[in-house]
Scaffold this motif. Structure first.
Motif, PDB file in Angstrom:
ATOM      1  N   ARG A 143       0.830  -1.214   0.000  1.00 23.17           N
ATOM      2  CA  ARG A 143       0.000   0.000   0.000  1.00 23.17           C
ATOM      3  C   ARG A 143       0.863   1.261   0.000  1.00 23.17           C
ATOM      4  NH1 ARG A 143      -3.347  -3.342   3.351  1.00 23.17           N
ATOM      5  NH2 ARG A 143      -2.313  -2.596   5.225  1.00 23.17           N
ATOM      6  N   ALA A 144       1.980   1.222   0.723  1.00 22.76           N
ATOM      7  CA  ALA A 144       2.886   2.377   0.741  1.00 22.76           C
ATOM      8  C   ALA A 144       3.567   2.550  -0.614  1.00 22.76           C
ATOM      9  CB  ALA A 144       3.933   2.206   1.840  1.00 22.76           C
ATOM     10  N   ARG A 145       3.971   1.441  -1.212  1.00 20.07           N
ATOM     11  CA  ARG A 145       4.641   1.499  -2.519  1.00 20.07           C
ATOM     12  C   ARG A 145       3.721   2.070  -3.590  1.00 20.07           C
ATOM     13  NH1 ARG A 145       5.189  -4.019  -5.621  1.00 20.07           N
ATOM     14  NH2 ARG A 145       3.008  -3.401  -5.948  1.00 20.07           N
ATOM     15  N   ALA A 156      10.892  -2.574   7.217  1.00 20.66           N
ATOM     16  CA  ALA A 156      11.976  -1.631   6.923  1.00 20.66           C
ATOM     17  C   ALA A 156      11.747  -0.956   5.578  1.00 20.66           C
ATOM     18  CB  ALA A 156      13.320  -2.361   6.931  1.00 20.66           C
ATOM     19  N   ARG A 157      11.316  -1.716   4.587  1.00 23.14           N
ATOM     20  CA  ARG A 157      11.033  -1.139   3.261  1.00 23.14           C
ATOM     21  C   ARG A 157       9.891  -0.128   3.353  1.00 23.14           C
ATOM     22  NH1 ARG A 157      11.043  -5.558  -1.602  1.00 23.14           N
ATOM     23  NH2 ARG A 157      12.137  -7.263  -0.554  1.00 23.14           N
ATOM     24  N   GLY A 158       8.857  -0.468   4.119  1.00 23.22           N
ATOM     25  CA  GLY A 158       7.730   0.442   4.277  1.00 23.22           C
ATOM     26  C   GLY A 158       8.136   1.742   4.944  1.00 23.22           C
ATOM     27  N   VAL A 175       9.485   7.655   4.625  1.00 20.48           N
ATOM     28  CA  VAL A 175      10.460   8.734   4.775  1.00 20.48           C
ATOM     29  C   VAL A 175      10.672   9.430   3.442  1.00 20.48           C
ATOM     30  CG1 VAL A 175      12.883   9.246   5.241  1.00 20.48           C
ATOM     31  CG2 VAL A 175      11.629   7.709   6.754  1.00 20.48           C
ATOM     32  N   GLU A 176      10.814   8.644   2.378  1.00 22.48           N
ATOM     33  CA  GLU A 176      11.020   9.197   1.037  1.00 22.48           C
ATOM     34  C   GLU A 176       9.818  10.024   0.605  1.00 22.48           C
ATOM     35  OE1 GLU A 176      11.596   7.490  -3.507  1.00 22.48           O
ATOM     36  OE2 GLU A 176      12.247   6.262  -1.810  1.00 22.48           O
ATOM     37  N   SER A 177       8.609   9.521   0.876  1.00 29.04           N
ATOM     38  CA  SER A 177       7.387  10.234   0.507  1.00 29.04           C
ATOM     39  C   SER A 177       7.273  11.543   1.279  1.00 29.04           C
ATOM     40  CB  SER A 177       6.178   9.344   0.784  1.00 29.04           C
ATOM     41  OG  SER A 177       4.982  10.028   0.520  1.00 29.04           O
ATOM     42  N   ARG A 217       7.134  15.345  -0.309  1.00 30.96           N
ATOM     43  CA  ARG A 217       6.067  16.318  -0.042  1.00 30.96           C
ATOM     44  C   ARG A 217       6.645  17.616   0.506  1.00 30.96           C
ATOM     45  NH1 ARG A 217       3.140  11.723   1.822  1.00 30.96           N
ATOM     46  NH2 ARG A 217       3.830  12.115   3.958  1.00 30.96           N
ATOM     47  N   THR A 218       7.633  17.500   1.382  1.00 28.72           N
ATOM     48  CA  THR A 218       8.269  18.690   1.948  1.00 28.72           C
ATOM     49  C   THR A 218       8.927  19.513   0.850  1.00 28.72           C
ATOM     50  OG1 THR A 218       8.666  17.562   4.047  1.00 28.72           O
ATOM     51  CG2 THR A 218       9.975  19.523   3.589  1.00 28.72           C
TER      52      THR A 218
END
Length: 203
Positions: free
Chosen positions: A78-80, A182-184, A189-191, A195-196
């Motif tokens: 879902r995160a991916r 860990a991947r999630g 963090v990347e997302s 956005r920032t």
């Protein structure tokens, strides 16, 4: 002349009236005693939590580890696929009345029942709306059409081919859970950074 000791609580110099005294007044002595009791209580609570975790782990069965690994895998999917349309109907979270952000499933192309060896294969699982995944039993025909476009015909052929049976050990399931958690986290963090960046660029 020896240097005066400092109170362990208020840090003010004082004169000892008994051996090994480390407080300057009854008030400071009481404060230190309460602090020590709080530390001992915290240590006891930590010990009790560890013992509870050990007992729970001893009672856990292989199915419990399988469920936890599956939850971590599904959360990663879902995160991916966050922001992407449903793999089998192209609907999005903004489509009126169809679904909300909390109603995404991690839908397998080849179901866990039909092909359990692919249950933790990311190519075999994509964000899917509840309607397609649950009400339409996966909406497999439309799923395949869009899956070919998304990952390519060769990878779909591989998914549809034969696969070696798998029976994961408890240790493997624990590793799978840790890996996808860990991947999630890395994706979140990347997302957040993306956005920032966009917000700062627009601001």
């Amino acid at each position: 002349m020896s240097k005066q000791p400092k109170c362990a609580h208020c840090r003010e110099p004082f004169t000892r009236t008994r051996p090994f005294q480390n407080w300057c007044s009854p008030e400071c002595g009481l404060a230190l005693a309460r602090k020590k009791q709080a530390q001992e209580r915290k240590s006891l609570e930590q010990l009790e939590r560890k013992e509870l975790q050990v007992r729970k782990k001893a009672l856990k069965r292989r199915n419990d580890y399988m469920r936890e690994a599956q939850q971590a895998f599904n959360a990663y999917i879902r995160a991916r696929d966050e922001g992407m349309p449903c793999i089998s109907c192209d609907s999005t979270t903004t489509d009126d009345g169809l679904m909300t952000g909390s109603r995404w499933d991690a839908g397998h192309y080849r179901s866990v029942g039909a092909c359990p060896e692919l249950r933790f294969e990311p190519l075999n699982c994509h964000a899917q709306c509840v309607r397609c995944n649950r009400n339409l039993s996966g909406n497999a025909v439309e799923y395949r059409i869009r899956l070919v476009k998304r990952i390519g015909q060769d990878k779909v052929d591989w998914l549809e081919g034969p696969h070696e049976p798998r029976r994961w050990t408890i240790e493997e399931l624990m590793a799978i859970k840790a890996d996808f958690r860990a991947r999630g986290r890395a994706l979140k963090v990347e997302s957040s950074r993306a956005r920032t960046f966009v917000e700062s660029a627009n601001g």
